[in-house]
Write a protein that holds these residues in place. Structure first.
Motif, PDB file in Angstrom:
ATOM      1  N   SER A  12       0.747  -1.117  -0.064  1.00 13.17           N
ATOM      2  CA  SER A  12       0.028   0.048   0.061  1.00 13.17           C
ATOM      3  C   SER A  12       0.998   1.269  -0.059  1.00 13.17           C
ATOM      4  O   SER A  12       2.067   1.249   0.284  1.00 13.17           O
ATOM      5  CB  SER A  12      -0.885  -0.116   1.274  1.00 13.17           C
ATOM      6  N   THR A  13       0.315   2.212  -0.349  1.00 15.12           N
ATOM      7  CA  THR A  13       0.946   3.612  -0.194  1.00 15.12           C
ATOM      8  C   THR A  13       1.198   4.128   1.183  1.00 15.12           C
ATOM      9  O   THR A  13       0.336   3.383   2.219  1.00 15.12           O
ATOM     10  CB  THR A  13       0.137   4.826  -0.904  1.00 15.12           C
ATOM     11  N   SER A  14       2.129   4.944   1.630  1.00 13.82           N
ATOM     12  CA  SER A  14       2.660   5.266   2.892  1.00 13.82           C
ATOM     13  C   SER A  14       1.632   6.165   3.424  1.00 13.82           C
ATOM     14  O   SER A  14       1.863   6.262   5.060  1.00 13.82           O
ATOM     15  CB  SER A  14       3.985   5.458   2.923  1.00 13.82           C
ATOM     16  N   ASP A  15       0.913   6.993   3.042  1.00 11.81           N
ATOM     17  CA  ASP A  15       0.331   8.241   3.474  1.00 11.81           C
ATOM     18  C   ASP A  15      -0.838   7.617   4.749  1.00 11.81           C
ATOM     19  O   ASP A  15      -1.426   6.948   4.534  1.00 11.81           O
ATOM     20  CB  ASP A  15      -0.445   9.268   2.524  1.00 11.81           C
ATOM     21  N   THR A  16      -0.542   8.370   5.959  1.00 15.07           N
ATOM     22  CA  THR A  16      -1.395   7.974   6.969  1.00 15.07           C
ATOM     23  C   THR A  16      -2.751   8.011   6.727  1.00 15.07           C
ATOM     24  O   THR A  16      -3.808   7.008   6.869  1.00 15.07           O
ATOM     25  CB  THR A  16      -1.242   8.675   8.267  1.00 15.07           C
ATOM     26  N   ARG A  92       8.580  -0.311   5.675  1.00 16.71           N
ATOM     27  CA  ARG A  92       8.431   0.750   4.996  1.00 16.71           C
ATOM     28  C   ARG A  92       9.810   0.803   3.803  1.00 16.71           C
ATOM     29  O   ARG A  92      10.902   0.476   4.171  1.00 16.71           O
ATOM     30  CB  ARG A  92       8.413   2.122   5.530  1.00 16.71           C
ATOM     31  N   THR A  93       9.402   0.767   2.707  1.00 18.34           N
ATOM     32  CA  THR A  93      10.263   0.731   1.552  1.00 18.34           C
ATOM     33  C   THR A  93      10.133   1.724   0.637  1.00 18.34           C
ATOM     34  O   THR A  93       9.168   2.304   0.227  1.00 18.34           O
ATOM     35  CB  THR A  93      10.101  -0.607   0.661  1.00 18.34           C
ATOM     36  N   PHE A 100       6.496   2.968   0.117  1.00 20.45           N
ATOM     37  CA  PHE A 100       5.511   1.930   0.058  1.00 20.45           C
ATOM     38  C   PHE A 100       5.518   0.986   1.314  1.00 20.45           C
ATOM     39  O   PHE A 100       6.596   1.062   1.766  1.00 20.45           O
ATOM     40  CB  PHE A 100       5.933   0.885  -1.255  1.00 20.45           C
ATOM     41  N   ASP A 101       4.398   0.671   1.600  1.00 20.74           N
ATOM     42  CA  ASP A 101       4.400  -0.177   2.948  1.00 20.74           C
ATOM     43  C   ASP A 101       4.088  -1.638   2.623  1.00 20.74           C
ATOM     44  O   ASP A 101       3.083  -1.775   1.797  1.00 20.74           O
ATOM     45  CB  ASP A 101       3.231   0.182   3.941  1.00 20.74           C
TER      46      ASP A 101
END
Length: 305
Positions: A12-16, A92-93, A100-101
């Motif tokens: 998934s994308t990383s934005d909270t 987290r990458t 990305f997570d």
């Protein structure tokens, strides 16, 4: 490798706030019951999303500050509404300056079920008398409190019979404790056979048993013959180690009064048992009834010397 891994995985994308699914494998779809077309690009916090937990913000902070987390307990909601306990590890990458997570999700529902079964077994063991297989004093205290609380609002009557053996000490003294244990097991089996499945029977002491009966007021007159007949069957002679053992019992019987609590209810049944004991009969039952309903003056029913 990602697609065919047997363990559920998601990227998934990383934005909270707007983190959304980029890719999940087949194991993830099987675990959640979701379809990729339904969750493609969808935020992880949207209504109906698989992962929903108040601790999600904390896990995102761990991703931001530590770059990942390991084996966090997370409940995942299956598409059919079933809650699945899982352990999630995430990392987290950053690729080409895009974060990305990657999550690896372990289904631990089988382990949780097994743990629950162990806990139930331990609870049952703690509430069961090992010798007789009947509920023990701790279980009786709990069940009695529940009955007393409930019966004050019930149309039924609650009857408590307190049973104390006559002659049991002589069995232990002359035949030994192994014979005494066999007597207790035999008596416990007869108790089960002599009462209804919804009647509560417990062994609360060495040779002390109790029976709780919920009685319809219309059948109150059946209580006395039911108990006396049951005691006749339970305390008929038995063969133990090649000898015939004949025990008796003192039985105190009472019904829950409007102003009763657990202590007064139990104390009255215990007191009536001692009255039965003082008759000197091998098998005696004291039944003082319920004022205004039956046996208002009280009576002592004596059975066989």
């Amino acid at each position: 490798m990602f697609e065919f891994a047997p363990i559920a995985m998601a990227i998934s994308t990383s934005d909270t706030e707007t983190s959304s699914y980029l890719k999940v494998n087949d194991a993830y779809l099987r675990l959640t019951g979701l379809k990729w077309d339904d969750i493609r690009g969808r935020t992880l916090t949207s209504e109906g999303a698989a992962i929903s937990s108040p601790a999600r913000d904390r896990r995102h902070r761990m991703l931001e500050e530590d770059g990942g987390y390991v084996l966090e307990e997370v409940d995942i909601r299956h598409a059919d509404g079933t809650i699945i306990p899982t352990l999630i590890s995430a990392q987290r990458t950053i690729v080409d300056d895009v974060s990305f997570d990657v999550e690896v999700i372990l289904d631990v529902s089988a382990r949780v079920r097994h743990q629950h079964e162990i806990e139930l077994a331990l609870r049952a063991s703690a509430r069961t008398d090992a010798l007789s297989g009947l509920p023990n004093r701790a279980c009786f205290d709990e069940v009695l409190a529940q009955h007393v609380e409930r019966m004050h609002e019930s149309e039924k009557l609650l009857v408590l019979a307190f049973v104390d053996f006559n002659g049991f000490k002589a069995v232990n003294d002359t035949m030994g404790h192994a014979a005494g244990d066999e007597v207790l097991r035999t008596i416990a089996s007869r108790f089960r056979e002599s009462f209804r499945t919804n009647d509560f029977i417990a062994r609360i002491g060495g040779d002390e048993f109790v029976v709780l009966l919920e009685v319809d007021p219309a059948h109150l007159s059946d209580v006395e013959p039911t108990l006396t007949d049951a005691m006749d069957r339970i305390f008929k002679p038995m063969a133990i180690e090649g000898a015939v053992v004949e025990l008796g019992a003192a039985v105190g019987v009472t019904m829950l009064q409007p102003d009763d609590d657990v202590t007064s209810f139990m104390k009255r049944a215990d007191g009536y048992m001692y009255l039965a004991k003082q008759t000197g009969e091998r098998l005696a039952l004291v039944w003082l009834g319920h004022p205004g309903i039956a046996h208002p003056g009280g009576r002592v029913i004596r059975r066989r010397r």
